[in-house]
Design a protein around this motif. Sequence first.
Motif, PDB file in Angstrom:
ATOM      1  N   UNK A 130     -13.469   5.791  61.611  1.00 39.36           N
ATOM      2  CA  UNK A 130     -14.817   5.966  61.059  1.00 39.36           C
ATOM      3  C   UNK A 130     -15.756   4.860  61.529  1.00 39.36           C
ATOM      4  N   UNK A 131     -15.268   3.638  61.577  1.00 41.74           N
ATOM      5  CA  UNK A 131     -16.127   2.515  61.945  1.00 41.74           C
ATOM      6  C   UNK A 131     -16.394   2.442  63.450  1.00 41.74           C
ATOM      7  N   UNK A 132     -15.640   3.211  64.222  1.00 47.38           N
ATOM      8  CA  UNK A 132     -15.885   3.230  65.670  1.00 47.38           C
ATOM      9  C   UNK A 132     -16.874   4.318  66.070  1.00 47.38           C
ATOM     10  N   UNK A 133     -17.250   5.180  65.114  1.00 41.94           N
ATOM     11  CA  UNK A 133     -18.197   6.249  65.411  1.00 41.94           C
ATOM     12  C   UNK A 133     -19.624   5.699  65.401  1.00 41.94           C
ATOM     13  N   UNK A 134     -20.371   6.001  66.439  1.00 45.66           N
ATOM     14  CA  UNK A 134     -21.756   5.523  66.557  1.00 45.66           C
ATOM     15  C   UNK A 134     -22.673   6.346  65.647  1.00 45.66           C
ATOM     16  N   UNK A 135     -23.413   5.661  64.810  1.00 41.42           N
ATOM     17  CA  UNK A 135     -24.341   6.346  63.908  1.00 41.42           C
ATOM     18  C   UNK A 135     -25.575   6.783  64.692  1.00 41.42           C
ATOM     19  N   UNK A 136     -25.846   8.078  64.666  1.00 43.27           N
ATOM     20  CA  UNK A 136     -26.992   8.641  65.386  1.00 43.27           C
ATOM     21  C   UNK A 136     -28.190   8.806  64.461  1.00 43.27           C
ATOM     22  N   UNK A 137     -27.929   9.171  63.234  1.00 43.00           N
ATOM     23  CA  UNK A 137     -29.002   9.386  62.267  1.00 43.00           C
ATOM     24  C   UNK A 137     -28.471   9.074  60.878  1.00 43.00           C
ATOM     25  N   UNK A 138     -29.300   8.433  60.061  1.00 42.10           N
ATOM     26  CA  UNK A 138     -28.875   8.050  58.729  1.00 42.10           C
ATOM     27  C   UNK A 138     -28.230   6.668  58.726  1.00 42.10           C
ATOM     28  N   UNK A 139     -27.595   6.320  57.636  1.00 44.87           N
ATOM     29  CA  UNK A 139     -26.946   5.019  57.486  1.00 44.87           C
ATOM     30  C   UNK A 139     -25.700   5.198  56.631  1.00 44.87           C
ATOM     31  N   UNK A 140     -24.623   4.487  57.008  1.00 47.76           N
ATOM     32  CA  UNK A 140     -23.367   4.631  56.277  1.00 47.76           C
ATOM     33  C   UNK A 140     -23.251   3.541  55.212  1.00 47.76           C
ATOM     34  N   UNK A 141     -23.120   3.976  53.967  1.00 44.97           N
ATOM     35  CA  UNK A 141     -22.810   3.088  52.847  1.00 44.97           C
ATOM     36  C   UNK A 141     -21.314   3.251  52.592  1.00 44.97           C
ATOM     37  N   UNK A 142     -20.531   2.260  53.028  1.00 45.15           N
ATOM     38  CA  UNK A 142     -19.078   2.419  53.012  1.00 45.15           C
ATOM     39  C   UNK A 142     -18.523   2.551  51.598  1.00 45.15           C
ATOM     40  N   UNK A 143     -19.100   1.859  50.661  1.00 45.93           N
ATOM     41  CA  UNK A 143     -18.632   1.972  49.271  1.00 45.93           C
ATOM     42  C   UNK A 143     -18.902   3.361  48.721  1.00 45.93           C
ATOM     43  N   UNK A 144     -20.108   3.898  49.021  1.00 46.62           N
ATOM     44  CA  UNK A 144     -20.440   5.241  48.555  1.00 46.62           C
ATOM     45  C   UNK A 144     -19.592   6.289  49.262  1.00 46.62           C
ATOM     46  N   UNK A 145     -19.319   6.067  50.549  1.00 47.92           N
ATOM     47  CA  UNK A 145     -18.513   7.028  51.307  1.00 47.92           C
ATOM     48  C   UNK A 145     -17.115   7.152  50.717  1.00 47.92           C
ATOM     49  N   UNK A 146     -16.568   6.035  50.235  1.00 55.22           N
ATOM     50  CA  UNK A 146     -15.222   6.050  49.658  1.00 55.22           C
ATOM     51  C   UNK A 146     -15.181   6.662  48.264  1.00 55.22           C
ATOM     52  N   UNK A 147     -16.343   7.011  47.745  1.00 54.56           N
ATOM     53  CA  UNK A 147     -16.367   7.658  46.424  1.00 54.56           C
ATOM     54  C   UNK A 147     -15.895   9.102  46.496  1.00 54.56           C
ATOM     55  N   UNK A 148     -15.844   9.664  47.698  1.00 51.78           N
ATOM     56  CA  UNK A 148     -15.388  11.039  47.860  1.00 51.78           C
ATOM     57  C   UNK A 148     -16.479  12.073  47.679  1.00 51.78           C
ATOM     58  N   UNK A 149     -17.729  11.624  47.603  1.00 45.79           N
ATOM     59  CA  UNK A 149     -18.840  12.554  47.393  1.00 45.79           C
ATOM     60  C   UNK A 149     -19.672  12.767  48.665  1.00 45.79           C
ATOM     61  N   UNK A 150     -19.276  12.130  49.743  1.00 42.49           N
ATOM     62  CA  UNK A 150     -20.071  12.188  50.969  1.00 42.49           C
ATOM     63  C   UNK A 150     -19.193  12.547  52.168  1.00 42.49           C
ATOM     64  N   UNK A 151     -19.852  13.061  53.205  1.00 47.29           N
ATOM     65  CA  UNK A 151     -19.195  13.321  54.483  1.00 47.29           C
ATOM     66  C   UNK A 151     -20.093  12.834  55.607  1.00 47.29           C
ATOM     67  N   UNK A 152     -19.487  12.611  56.763  1.00 50.07           N
ATOM     68  CA  UNK A 152     -20.233  12.309  57.982  1.00 50.07           C
ATOM     69  C   UNK A 152     -20.205  13.548  58.855  1.00 50.07           C
ATOM     70  N   UNK A 153     -21.329  13.853  59.479  1.00 49.44           N
ATOM     71  CA  UNK A 153     -21.441  15.034  60.339  1.00 49.44           C
ATOM     72  C   UNK A 153     -21.264  14.597  61.785  1.00 49.44           C
TER      73      UNK A 153
END
Length: 415
Positions: A130-153
Amino acid sequence: MALANLGRNKKRTILVIVSMTLSLVLFNTVFTLSSGFDIDKYVSKFLNKDFIISSADYFQYRFDRSDAELSQTFIQAVQQEDAYEDGGELSTVRVLEEFFSVESETIVNHNKDKAGNPHVSLYGADDFLLKSMEVIEGKIDWEALRSGKYVLYGLQSDDNGNIIQDQSVQVGDVLRFHHSTADGLNSTMDATVDLTVMAKVRINNSVDTHRQTGGTNFYMPTENFKPLCTDPHVVNFSFNVKPGQEMAMEDFLTSYTENIEPGMDYESKQTYVNSFHDLTSMIITIGGALSVIIGLIGITNFINSMLTSIITRKKEFAMLQSIGMTGKQLKSMLACEGLYYAIGTILASAFFGTLFSLIIVQGIANSIWFFTYRFVIWPMLVIYPFLLAVTIIIPSILYRKIAKTSIIERLRTSA
């Protein structure tokens, strides 16, 4: 006199210059191509990690139809190696067993669940991926991502590294994912979960998917993904090694897959480096052979032209010598004729070589995704001194053959 002599048979003179020019232009083109192939572009397109391990079926693009799976013993063996630095698993489901679909009218997929929702690929990925993927749009909140309510496209790139934009899914969209269990032609919907798209990221098809073409890909942490499905499978395990330890790991993986678990396999950057060198070597070998053959034809034409000229002008040379021209002056004249051939070839090859490189080769380069065009002319500059030497020396050598005959005998010989 030397320049005037070349004009006696203009077609022959032009043919010799054209043949030698063609070989030089081709020779320069081969070097332009060989120096322009970008190994970094080539390798990173296929593999952006040092190594990737999985079942042999995975590397044969048979993940969904296979019963084999990457073994945990293989992963543990890799992690215990001194060369190992960091890595992570990628997990998903097999569509013949279960699948995910999304309520969406914009995502296109011919495969749909019983409610008409398009199938998508949902992956669980460790932080290393996950951390090696280049963010194209948006911003990754790692704590929120680990909540299980979000996905990356996940967005893929074309051969030139340009992101293939997909406007069907936007950052902030809340998507309803359905989990279904496949049973032959029927499917049973087991669960539904709403997930918010946190960001769009660039993915590598060879590492971050089960190597399917196309499709719509979503990613979430492995610990959040596994509870959503019935039977998650480890797709692959990719990892990096400590600097300078690539060959040590390569030797270990080769030995392991051959002797311990033959059903497992791996790929490395070296795999694609070897593939790259095989491809470029083939191009250089074929192009180099052609340029040498055409070059030999050009030199042969030059020798034939000079030899024919000397033989047909044998009586003329004898007459010139009989009225005072020395043998040294005669050889100088012939050397000048050869020099003019060389000068004509140099001017023609420099002009047409530059033109061909800037227009044709650069045009071809733009259509090859792992090619970075660089203007190159030094190969011709290296050949020019040899060309000058050959065209000056050969006429002198040929003249010596007829100089052994006396002037009187040559004057008696009919032209």
